[in-house]
Design a protein around this motif. Structure first.
Motif, PDB file in Angstrom:
ATOM      1  N   ALA A  86     -77.970  11.894 -29.966  1.00  8.24           N
ATOM      2  CA  ALA A  86     -79.294  12.193 -28.794  1.00  8.24           C
ATOM      3  C   ALA A  86     -79.439  10.410 -27.769  1.00  8.24           C
ATOM      4  O   ALA A  86     -79.514   9.726 -28.694  1.00  8.24           O
ATOM      5  CB  ALA A  86     -80.708  12.491 -29.376  1.00  8.24           C
ATOM      6  N   ILE A  87     -79.635  11.053 -26.738  1.00  2.00           N
ATOM      7  CA  ILE A  87     -80.775  10.491 -25.751  1.00  2.00           C
ATOM      8  C   ILE A  87     -82.209  10.607 -26.086  1.00  2.00           C
ATOM      9  O   ILE A  87     -82.698  11.810 -25.751  1.00  2.00           O
ATOM     10  CB  ILE A  87     -79.619  10.553 -24.439  1.00  2.00           C
ATOM     11  N   VAL A  88     -82.661   9.272 -26.166  1.00  2.00           N
ATOM     12  CA  VAL A  88     -84.295   9.895 -25.660  1.00  2.00           C
ATOM     13  C   VAL A  88     -85.168  10.224 -24.536  1.00  2.00           C
ATOM     14  O   VAL A  88     -84.646   9.691 -23.476  1.00  2.00           O
ATOM     15  CB  VAL A  88     -84.776   8.689 -26.313  1.00  2.00           C
ATOM     16  N   SER A  89     -85.786  11.107 -24.270  1.00  4.47           N
ATOM     17  CA  SER A  89     -86.362  11.553 -23.150  1.00  4.47           C
ATOM     18  C   SER A  89     -87.533  10.952 -22.787  1.00  4.47           C
ATOM     19  O   SER A  89     -87.848  11.224 -21.821  1.00  4.47           O
ATOM     20  CB  SER A  89     -85.859  13.325 -23.107  1.00  4.47           C
ATOM     21  N   GLY A  95     -94.398  10.189 -31.554  1.00  5.72           N
ATOM     22  CA  GLY A  95     -93.674  10.642 -32.602  1.00  5.72           C
ATOM     23  C   GLY A  95     -92.361   9.867 -30.813  1.00  5.72           C
ATOM     24  O   GLY A  95     -92.631   9.344 -29.711  1.00  5.72           O
ATOM     25  N   VAL A  96     -91.359  10.660 -31.161  1.00  7.79           N
ATOM     26  CA  VAL A  96     -89.854  10.624 -30.184  1.00  7.79           C
ATOM     27  C   VAL A  96     -89.239  11.893 -29.400  1.00  7.79           C
ATOM     28  O   VAL A  96     -88.986  12.888 -31.299  1.00  7.79           O
ATOM     29  CB  VAL A  96     -88.637   9.869 -30.455  1.00  7.79           C
ATOM     30  N   PHE A  97     -88.864  12.273 -28.413  1.00 10.54           N
ATOM     31  CA  PHE A  97     -88.452  13.624 -28.279  1.00 10.54           C
ATOM     32  C   PHE A  97     -87.491  12.787 -27.849  1.00 10.54           C
ATOM     33  O   PHE A  97     -87.284  12.311 -26.065  1.00 10.54           O
ATOM     34  CB  PHE A  97     -89.076  14.224 -26.797  1.00 10.54           C
ATOM     35  N   ALA A  98     -86.081  13.851 -27.824  1.00  7.40           N
ATOM     36  CA  ALA A  98     -84.176  13.546 -27.319  1.00  7.40           C
ATOM     37  C   ALA A  98     -84.158  14.674 -27.422  1.00  7.40           C
ATOM     38  O   ALA A  98     -84.575  15.988 -27.906  1.00  7.40           O
ATOM     39  CB  ALA A  98     -83.511  12.775 -28.784  1.00  7.40           C
ATOM     40  N   THR A 123     -94.406  -2.047 -21.946  1.00  2.00           N
ATOM     41  CA  THR A 123     -93.819  -0.655 -21.116  1.00  2.00           C
ATOM     42  C   THR A 123     -92.366  -0.886 -20.822  1.00  2.00           C
ATOM     43  O   THR A 123     -91.377  -1.781 -20.760  1.00  2.00           O
ATOM     44  CB  THR A 123     -94.578  -1.598 -19.572  1.00  2.00           C
ATOM     45  N   PRO A 124     -91.623  -0.561 -20.878  1.00  2.00           N
ATOM     46  CA  PRO A 124     -92.423   1.061 -20.915  1.00  2.00           C
ATOM     47  C   PRO A 124     -92.459   1.482 -22.985  1.00  2.00           C
ATOM     48  O   PRO A 124     -91.989   0.365 -23.022  1.00  2.00           O
ATOM     49  CB  PRO A 124     -90.925   1.846 -20.606  1.00  2.00           C
ATOM     50  N   PRO A 125     -93.804   2.296 -22.814  1.00  3.30           N
ATOM     51  CA  PRO A 125     -94.144   3.335 -24.781  1.00  3.30           C
ATOM     52  C   PRO A 125     -92.042   2.786 -25.325  1.00  3.30           C
ATOM     53  O   PRO A 125     -91.174   3.516 -24.559  1.00  3.30           O
ATOM     54  CB  PRO A 125     -94.372   4.121 -23.843  1.00  3.30           C
ATOM     55  N   GLN A 126     -92.476   2.214 -26.530  1.00  2.00           N
ATOM     56  CA  GLN A 126     -91.677   2.005 -27.294  1.00  2.00           C
ATOM     57  C   GLN A 126     -92.339   1.462 -28.462  1.00  2.00           C
ATOM     58  O   GLN A 126     -93.024   1.835 -28.925  1.00  2.00           O
ATOM     59  CB  GLN A 126     -90.446   1.255 -26.516  1.00  2.00           C
ATOM     60  N   TYR A 127     -90.884   2.034 -29.365  1.00  2.00           N
ATOM     61  CA  TYR A 127     -91.595   1.513 -30.889  1.00  2.00           C
ATOM     62  C   TYR A 127     -89.901   0.743 -31.218  1.00  2.00           C
ATOM     63  O   TYR A 127     -89.410   0.782 -30.513  1.00  2.00           O
ATOM     64  CB  TYR A 127     -91.225   3.040 -32.207  1.00  2.00           C
ATOM     65  N   GLN A 133     -84.068  -3.603 -33.015  1.00  2.00           N
ATOM     66  CA  GLN A 133     -84.317  -1.955 -32.934  1.00  2.00           C
ATOM     67  C   GLN A 133     -85.537  -1.638 -31.876  1.00  2.00           C
ATOM     68  O   GLN A 133     -86.924  -2.036 -32.082  1.00  2.00           O
ATOM     69  CB  GLN A 133     -84.422  -1.614 -34.537  1.00  2.00           C
ATOM     70  N   VAL A 134     -85.348  -1.002 -30.670  1.00  2.00           N
ATOM     71  CA  VAL A 134     -85.643  -0.627 -29.543  1.00  2.00           C
ATOM     72  C   VAL A 134     -86.392   0.975 -29.522  1.00  2.00           C
ATOM     73  O   VAL A 134     -85.127   1.270 -29.039  1.00  2.00           O
ATOM     74  CB  VAL A 134     -86.607  -1.503 -28.204  1.00  2.00           C
ATOM     75  N   ILE A 135     -86.872   1.590 -29.326  1.00  2.00           N
ATOM     76  CA  ILE A 135     -86.213   2.878 -29.566  1.00  2.00           C
ATOM     77  C   ILE A 135     -87.293   3.667 -28.054  1.00  2.00           C
ATOM     78  O   ILE A 135     -88.744   3.262 -28.075  1.00  2.00           O
ATOM     79  CB  ILE A 135     -86.966   3.944 -29.914  1.00  2.00           C
ATOM     80  N   GLU A 136     -87.426   3.621 -26.556  1.00  2.00           N
ATOM     81  CA  GLU A 136     -87.462   3.903 -26.041  1.00  2.00           C
ATOM     82  C   GLU A 136     -86.541   4.710 -24.855  1.00  2.00           C
ATOM     83  O   GLU A 136     -85.715   5.689 -25.131  1.00  2.00           O
ATOM     84  CB  GLU A 136     -87.986   2.543 -24.746  1.00  2.00           C
ATOM     85  N   LYS A 137     -87.445   5.016 -24.140  1.00  2.00           N
ATOM     86  CA  LYS A 137     -86.720   6.053 -22.718  1.00  2.00           C
ATOM     87  C   LYS A 137     -85.471   5.824 -22.573  1.00  2.00           C
ATOM     88  O   LYS A 137     -85.118   5.233 -22.166  1.00  2.00           O
ATOM     89  CB  LYS A 137     -87.190   6.840 -21.185  1.00  2.00           C
ATOM     90  N   GLY A 138     -84.614   6.797 -22.848  1.00  2.00           N
ATOM     91  CA  GLY A 138     -82.696   6.208 -22.604  1.00  2.00           C
ATOM     92  C   GLY A 138     -82.244   5.835 -23.441  1.00  2.00           C
ATOM     93  O   GLY A 138     -80.580   5.269 -24.044  1.00  2.00           O
ATOM     94  N   THR A 139     -82.715   5.989 -24.677  1.00  2.00           N
ATOM     95  CA  THR A 139     -81.860   5.086 -26.448  1.00  2.00           C
ATOM     96  C   THR A 139     -81.060   6.032 -26.862  1.00  2.00           C
ATOM     97  O   THR A 139     -81.375   6.863 -26.761  1.00  2.00           O
ATOM     98  CB  THR A 139     -82.916   4.367 -27.109  1.00  2.00           C
ATOM     99  N   HIS A 140     -80.380   5.602 -27.433  1.00  2.00           N
ATOM    100  CA  HIS A 140     -79.157   6.620 -27.419  1.00  2.00           C
ATOM    101  C   HIS A 140     -79.406   6.677 -29.487  1.00  2.00           C
ATOM    102  O   HIS A 140     -79.428   5.245 -30.238  1.00  2.00           O
ATOM    103  CB  HIS A 140     -77.446   5.853 -27.697  1.00  2.00           C
ATOM    104  N   LEU A 141     -79.578   7.966 -29.695  1.00  2.00           N
ATOM    105  CA  LEU A 141     -79.635   7.585 -31.323  1.00  2.00           C
ATOM    106  C   LEU A 141     -78.705   8.210 -32.044  1.00  2.00           C
ATOM    107  O   LEU A 141     -78.091   9.303 -32.042  1.00  2.00           O
ATOM    108  CB  LEU A 141     -81.410   8.497 -31.830  1.00  2.00           C
TER     109      LEU A 141
END
Length: 169
Positions: A86-89, A95-98, A123-127, A133-141
């Protein structure tokens, strides 16, 4: 999981389209109407071929004709327990929407490993785990689907990245 389904659809046609190329028009109309749609149980990815087009039947009281078209289509049906990319939206503290193609997936913060924390000051918001490991918009999961919900013309899923070999790619 991908499947090859044999499906059927009734297409109504205005008399202005009657003629020697009616079968070609019906095939093009079928492609426009069904490719990329969701039935609530699966997504129609691609129409392979229309193998049986019935004779037209004039609808009483109007000038239109109905054609029944039988066709083969490649469909994608997500299953509980399936692992998908998935790609994080979007990312928020809940949580995370993907997006897995056309399927939106939500990964709750309870289904994210405990070493990956929400960073409200980033910035941008992230886990992040303050490492690689960084989960932000556009990250592949890589996500495991925990469950799916179907509506009339859409689907939604809940996922997890809390198991081995899941998470950022």
């Amino acid at each position: 999981m991908y499947f090859l389904y044999e499906l059927e659809r009734v297409i109504t046609l205005h008399p202005s389209f009657f003629g020697p190329r009616v079968k070609e028009y019906l095939t093009n109309r079928l492609l426009e109407d069904v490719e990329g749609t969701c039935t609530g149980q699966y997504y129609i990815i691609c129409v392979m071929d229309a193998y049986d087009i019935s004779e037209g039947r004039v609808v009483p009281g109007s000038a239109v004709a109905e054609y029944t078209v039988h066709y083969r289509a490649v469909v994608w049906r997500p299953f509980k327990g399936e692992t998908v990319d998935a790609i994080v939206s979007s990312v928020n503290r809940m949580g995370v929407f993907a997006d897995v193609g056309p399927l939106p997936v939500f990964v709750s913060n309870h289904l994210i490993p405990s070493d990956i924390k929400w960073d409200p000051n980033a910035t941008p918001p992230q886990y992040t785990d303050n490492g690689d490991q960084v989960i932000e918009k556009g990250t592949h999961l890589r996500i495991k689907l925990i469950g799916t919900r179907s509506d009339v013309g859409s689907m939604f899923a809940i996922g997890s990245i809390k198991e081995d070999f899941l998470g950022t790619l």
